[in-house]
Scaffold this motif. Sequence first.
Motif, PDB file in Angstrom:
ATOM      1  N   UNK A   1      11.506 -51.147  13.595  1.00 53.98           N
ATOM      2  CA  UNK A   1      11.466 -51.217  14.601  1.00 53.98           C
ATOM      3  C   UNK A   1       9.951 -52.329  15.002  1.00 53.98           C
ATOM      4  N   UNK A   2       8.478 -52.871  14.239  1.00 51.16           N
ATOM      5  CA  UNK A   2       7.402 -53.322  14.309  1.00 51.16           C
ATOM      6  C   UNK A   2       7.859 -55.008  14.163  1.00 51.16           C
ATOM      7  N   UNK A   3       9.202 -55.600  14.129  1.00 53.11           N
ATOM      8  CA  UNK A   3       9.123 -56.336  14.872  1.00 53.11           C
ATOM      9  C   UNK A   3       9.659 -57.048  16.080  1.00 53.11           C
ATOM     10  N   UNK A   4       9.645 -55.287  16.872  1.00 52.39           N
ATOM     11  CA  UNK A   4       9.083 -55.952  18.127  1.00 52.39           C
ATOM     12  C   UNK A   4       7.798 -56.485  18.785  1.00 52.39           C
ATOM     13  N   UNK A   5       7.209 -56.497  17.645  1.00 55.58           N
ATOM     14  CA  UNK A   5       6.059 -56.419  17.824  1.00 55.58           C
ATOM     15  C   UNK A   5       5.946 -58.069  18.527  1.00 55.58           C
ATOM     16  N   UNK A   6       6.456 -59.039  17.645  1.00 59.70           N
ATOM     17  CA  UNK A   6       6.814 -60.223  17.033  1.00 59.70           C
ATOM     18  C   UNK A   6       7.723 -60.844  19.082  1.00 59.70           C
ATOM     19  N   UNK A   7       8.160 -59.919  20.001  1.00 57.55           N
ATOM     20  CA  UNK A   7       8.518 -59.902  20.617  1.00 57.55           C
ATOM     21  C   UNK A   7       7.771 -60.892  22.419  1.00 57.55           C
ATOM     22  N   UNK A   8       7.751 -61.118  23.184  1.00 53.58           N
ATOM     23  CA  UNK A   8       6.789 -61.167  24.179  1.00 53.58           C
ATOM     24  C   UNK A   8       7.479 -61.083  25.402  1.00 53.58           C
TER      25      UNK A   8
END
Lengths: 238, 182
Positions: free
Chosen positions: A49-56
């Motif tokens: 889930x930390x990957x969603x940090x890269x979602x605008x």
Amino acid sequence: MTELDDIDGLAAEYVLGTLPRDERLAVAERRAADKALDKAIAAWERRLSPMIETVSPVAPSPNLYNKIRAQIGLSQHVVSLRAREQQLARRAARWRNAFVGASALAACAVGVLGYRETSFRQDGRQYVAVLHSGTDKPAFLLTLDTKTSTCVITAVNAPPQPEKIYQVWMVNDQMPKPKSLGMLNEGEMNVMPMAPGPETDLLMNASFAVSLEPMGGSPTGLPTGPVLFTGKLVQATP
Amino acid sequence: MPPRNPRLDQLLAAVASGDEAAFAELYQATSSKLLGVALRILRSREVAEEVLQEAYFKVWERAGDFNPDIAAPMTWMAAIVRNRALDEARRRVIRPTADETELENLKSDDEHPIAALERAEDVERLMRCLEGLEPDKQQMVRLAYLDGMSREALAKRFDRPEGTIKTWLHRSLAQLRGCLER
């Protein structure tokens, strides 16, 4: 490099989103009963889930929140209706017990009323008129709540009449002629809004009659067909 | 490890007890990010907003099931949104070469302050571990997780059989897990 065992591999691909649709659905179903799988899924959700940090972020339409609120409000309304129905069912059961020994008609009327009077306030005085032919089961119920001034006519057991309609009339000595309350063959109908006062009093002391009329109702404004069912209001709750 | 923003935990706990103001605040704090997540997968604002609506309804209904020991609030909510979005994407069979223009035309918004959602350290570690993968494997994991690409779509994109993609994914995920646990 470590290898993923079957469960971990399945969980990882489920969270990653790459499982084919049928496998995906199977995992979603299986995790409810399979603690190990569920735990593995939660672990992969944490890992990735930390990957969603890269979602605008993108602001939702302004009315989306209202739609969500409406959906929640509706569900709460349904929940409270369900609770109310259960409460009414319990009350109806108590009434039925209290009415043991009374006539079958009264018991039936109160039983039906108990389930149908959802618009009634508990603290209001409630009246019911059972409209029947004298021999059969009640055909219509007319219920009146004096607190809320709501009056509902319900077709409970009206025999279907092709090409005809039942018309409900209020008859009172103080009225020059019968007044039509409305027409219905099935379901229920609100007779109102009715202002508390003289009209309620008229209703309280009236007799009710149901005549069979052509579709569209009596052409003359007075009953023209046979009067099939009659009744008077009685107090339904102490 | 810095403590995660406790506000979202508080809000979810309040929502679990039916606090509508807390729900509104939670929505304010998280909806832009989560719409972004749904939109990347679904490529349609209309569908993404429908999914978001269902997801927040589920958040309201299920807030009592949220267990702060198992997940951070945003991880839990993002999982609800992603699961719904992926189900919808698989149902609709979104074309793998979806038109990028709609997505690019959507205005991206500034992050809401509370929605500094994940621990910076977790983000940093995951990014470092992702970068440890070969470039195409790295891209594959991102395309799957963020853009909702199926095995089939990845097979087309990377011009490899699905079986090979599955093997690559499993190896990459195993490598990621090993790296994250170090």
